[in-house]
Design a protein around this motif. Structure first.
Motif, mmCIF file in Angstrom:
data_model
loop_
_atom_site.group_PDB
_atom_site.id
_atom_site.type_symbol
_atom_site.label_atom_id
_atom_site.label_comp_id
_atom_site.label_asym_id
_atom_site.label_seq_id
_atom_site.Cartn_x
_atom_site.Cartn_y
_atom_site.Cartn_z
ATOM 1 N N VAL A 49 0.855 -1.183 0.000
ATOM 2 C CA VAL A 49 0.000 0.000 0.000
ATOM 3 C C VAL A 49 0.893 1.235 0.000
ATOM 4 O O VAL A 49 1.697 1.428 0.923
ATOM 5 C CB VAL A 49 -0.935 0.019 1.228
ATOM 6 C CG1 VAL A 49 -1.816 1.271 1.195
ATOM 7 C CG2 VAL A 49 -1.791 -1.240 1.272
ATOM 8 N N ILE A 50 0.755 2.044 -1.021
ATOM 9 C CA ILE A 50 1.545 3.271 -1.138
ATOM 10 C C ILE A 50 0.716 4.410 -0.556
ATOM 11 O O ILE A 50 -0.240 4.881 -1.168
ATOM 12 C CB ILE A 50 1.913 3.541 -2.606
ATOM 13 C CG1 ILE A 50 2.726 2.370 -3.172
ATOM 14 C CG2 ILE A 50 2.681 4.851 -2.740
ATOM 15 C CD1 ILE A 50 2.903 2.419 -4.675
ATOM 16 N N ALA A 51 1.089 4.816 0.658
ATOM 17 C CA ALA A 51 0.280 5.786 1.404
ATOM 18 C C ALA A 51 1.075 7.054 1.686
ATOM 19 O O ALA A 51 1.189 7.500 2.825
ATOM 20 C CB ALA A 51 -0.223 5.158 2.704
ATOM 21 N N VAL A 52 1.636 7.633 0.616
ATOM 22 C CA VAL A 52 2.384 8.878 0.749
ATOM 23 C C VAL A 52 1.733 9.959 -0.095
ATOM 24 O O VAL A 52 0.880 9.681 -0.939
ATOM 25 C CB VAL A 52 3.865 8.701 0.323
ATOM 26 C CG1 VAL A 52 4.561 7.686 1.206
ATOM 27 C CG2 VAL A 52 3.967 8.302 -1.155
ATOM 28 N N LEU A 53 2.146 11.209 0.133
ATOM 29 C CA LEU A 53 1.627 12.316 -0.657
ATOM 30 C C LEU A 53 2.130 12.215 -2.101
ATOM 31 O O LEU A 53 3.215 11.667 -2.345
ATOM 32 C CB LEU A 53 2.083 13.645 -0.050
ATOM 33 C CG LEU A 53 1.544 13.967 1.347
ATOM 34 C CD1 LEU A 53 2.231 15.220 1.883
ATOM 35 C CD2 LEU A 53 0.040 14.139 1.328
ATOM 36 N N LEU B 270 0.224 -3.772 -6.017
ATOM 37 C CA LEU B 270 0.396 -2.438 -5.462
ATOM 38 C C LEU B 270 -0.951 -1.743 -5.335
ATOM 39 O O LEU B 270 -1.783 -1.815 -6.233
ATOM 40 C CB LEU B 270 1.318 -1.589 -6.344
ATOM 41 C CG LEU B 270 2.732 -2.095 -6.639
ATOM 42 C CD1 LEU B 270 3.553 -1.016 -7.328
ATOM 43 C CD2 LEU B 270 3.431 -2.568 -5.375
ATOM 44 N N ILE B 271 -1.138 -1.076 -4.215
ATOM 45 C CA ILE B 271 -2.338 -0.263 -3.983
ATOM 46 C C ILE B 271 -1.862 1.157 -3.729
ATOM 47 O O ILE B 271 -1.116 1.401 -2.773
ATOM 48 C CB ILE B 271 -3.151 -0.769 -2.772
ATOM 49 C CG1 ILE B 271 -3.561 -2.233 -2.960
ATOM 50 C CG2 ILE B 271 -4.375 0.110 -2.550
ATOM 51 C CD1 ILE B 271 -4.141 -2.862 -1.704
ATOM 52 N N VAL C 113 -3.795 -1.099 -8.140
ATOM 53 C CA VAL C 113 -5.162 -0.648 -7.880
ATOM 54 C C VAL C 113 -5.074 0.702 -7.173
ATOM 55 O O VAL C 113 -4.316 0.863 -6.217
ATOM 56 C CB VAL C 113 -5.949 -1.643 -7.006
ATOM 57 C CG1 VAL C 113 -7.335 -1.089 -6.667
ATOM 58 C CG2 VAL C 113 -6.081 -2.985 -7.717
ATOM 59 N N ARG C 114 -5.815 1.656 -7.679
ATOM 60 C CA ARG C 114 -5.891 2.952 -7.008
ATOM 61 C C ARG C 114 -7.029 2.942 -6.001
ATOM 62 O O ARG C 114 -8.115 2.427 -6.287
ATOM 63 C CB ARG C 114 -6.120 4.069 -8.034
ATOM 64 C CG ARG C 114 -4.970 4.251 -8.989
ATOM 65 C CD ARG C 114 -5.289 5.293 -10.042
ATOM 66 N NE ARG C 114 -5.487 6.620 -9.475
ATOM 67 C CZ ARG C 114 -5.853 7.690 -10.183
ATOM 68 N NH1 ARG C 114 -6.088 7.555 -11.500
ATOM 69 N NH2 ARG C 114 -6.002 8.866 -9.607
ATOM 70 N N ALA C 115 -6.785 3.518 -4.838
ATOM 71 C CA ALA C 115 -7.804 3.595 -3.791
ATOM 72 C C ALA C 115 -7.845 5.015 -3.251
ATOM 73 O O ALA C 115 -6.806 5.632 -3.041
ATOM 74 C CB ALA C 115 -7.493 2.611 -2.667
#
Length: 272
Positions: free
Chosen positions: A70-74, A96-97, A119-121
């Motif tokens: 999960v890529i959870a950065v700005l 990758l999300i 997948v974009r979330a």
């Protein structure tokens, strides 16, 4: 007892990433030791380490140990992150999300130079209380992987799958939208103070009323105007208030704000 054997790396232990980690464990589908959380300053994750989550400041190492990333950065931090992990990304192993606003699936695959499924979330901050509205989209992920991502975000609220070209619109309506509805509640509470209530009780009354209004729509599956009709009577006080708000541009202002936020969301990421 957990029901998944996957290991999830959450790259970016900010508010959104940490809320997702908590939701996954709370759902019972994942144990804390199945989740790797990364952050540059690990002291901020000490409580998570004590609860059994894996923590590290090494994003590449986290990717190597995980199946789902999960890529959870700005958006402004994305290129640096992708450059740091691309050697470890394996299209045969990884899903990758990305929750980075304005970043397409192609942007990610081009940057890592590999045909990995993405997948974009787009969740919102209500993820912290398992009440997020999360929009999902992809242009290259399998149906099985889309279902897998849906299961992940269903642990922290509701999900809906949309076309990828609508993801910046989803950012404005659902992610930015939290702030818009909060501002409306604040305005209602200030109106309550104007007519005689103390600030704290006015805020409580306004927030609960807003919650009730939303619940009516979600529970009954009805249109707002149908519910409005139930509370407006001829020459009554409700229709008088509604018409005054419309004369002052209430609906128009909200629509314009959402449109502008959508434009802005589409320009947050630069490929260079």
């Amino acid at each position: 007892m957990t029901t998944s054997s996957e290991t999830i790396a959450i790259l970016g232990g900010g508010n959104m990433g940490l809320a997702l980690a908590k939701g996954l464990v709370k759902s019972g589908k994942y144990a804390p030791n199945q989740i790797i959380i990364t952050r540059r300053t690990l002291t901020a994750l000490s409580s998570f380490a004590q609860e059994g989550y894996q923590i590290t400041s090494d994003n590449a190492q986290a990717v190597a140990q995980a199946n789902i990333v999960v890529i959870a950065v700005l958006p402004q931090q994305l290129n640096i992150l992708l450059d740091a992990i691309k050697e470890e990304v394996n299209p045969e192993k990884h899903l990758l999300i990305s929750i980075a606003s304005g970043v397409t699936v192609k942007d990610v695959t081009d940057r890592v130079a590999k045909p990995v499924q993405v997948v974009r979330a787009m969740p919102n901050t209500a993820i912290a209380i398992q009440e997020s509205m999360t929009c999902l989209a992809t242009s290259n992920a399998s149906l099985d992987n889309m279902e897998k991502v849906k299961d992940i975000f269903d642990t922290v609220g509701d999900t809906v799958e949309i076309h990828e070209e609508l993801m910046t619109s989803a950012t404005a309506l659902c992610a930015c939208g939290i702030a818009f509805f909060l501002r409306a509640i604040r305005a209602a509470s200030q109106g309550g103070v104007e007519i005689g209530f103390h600030a704290a009780e006015a805020l409580h009354m306004a927030a609960q009323t807003a919650k009730g209004a939303a619940s009516l729509l979600l529970t009954n599956g009805s249109h707002p105007e149908n519910e409005i009709d139930k509370v407006t009577s001829p020459r009554g006080c409700t229709i008088a208030g509604l018409n005054e708000m419309e004369h002052e541009g209430f609906s128009s202002a909200l629509i314009k704000g959402i449109r502008l936020s959508s434009v802005k969301a589409g320009n947050l990421y630069t490929k260079e």
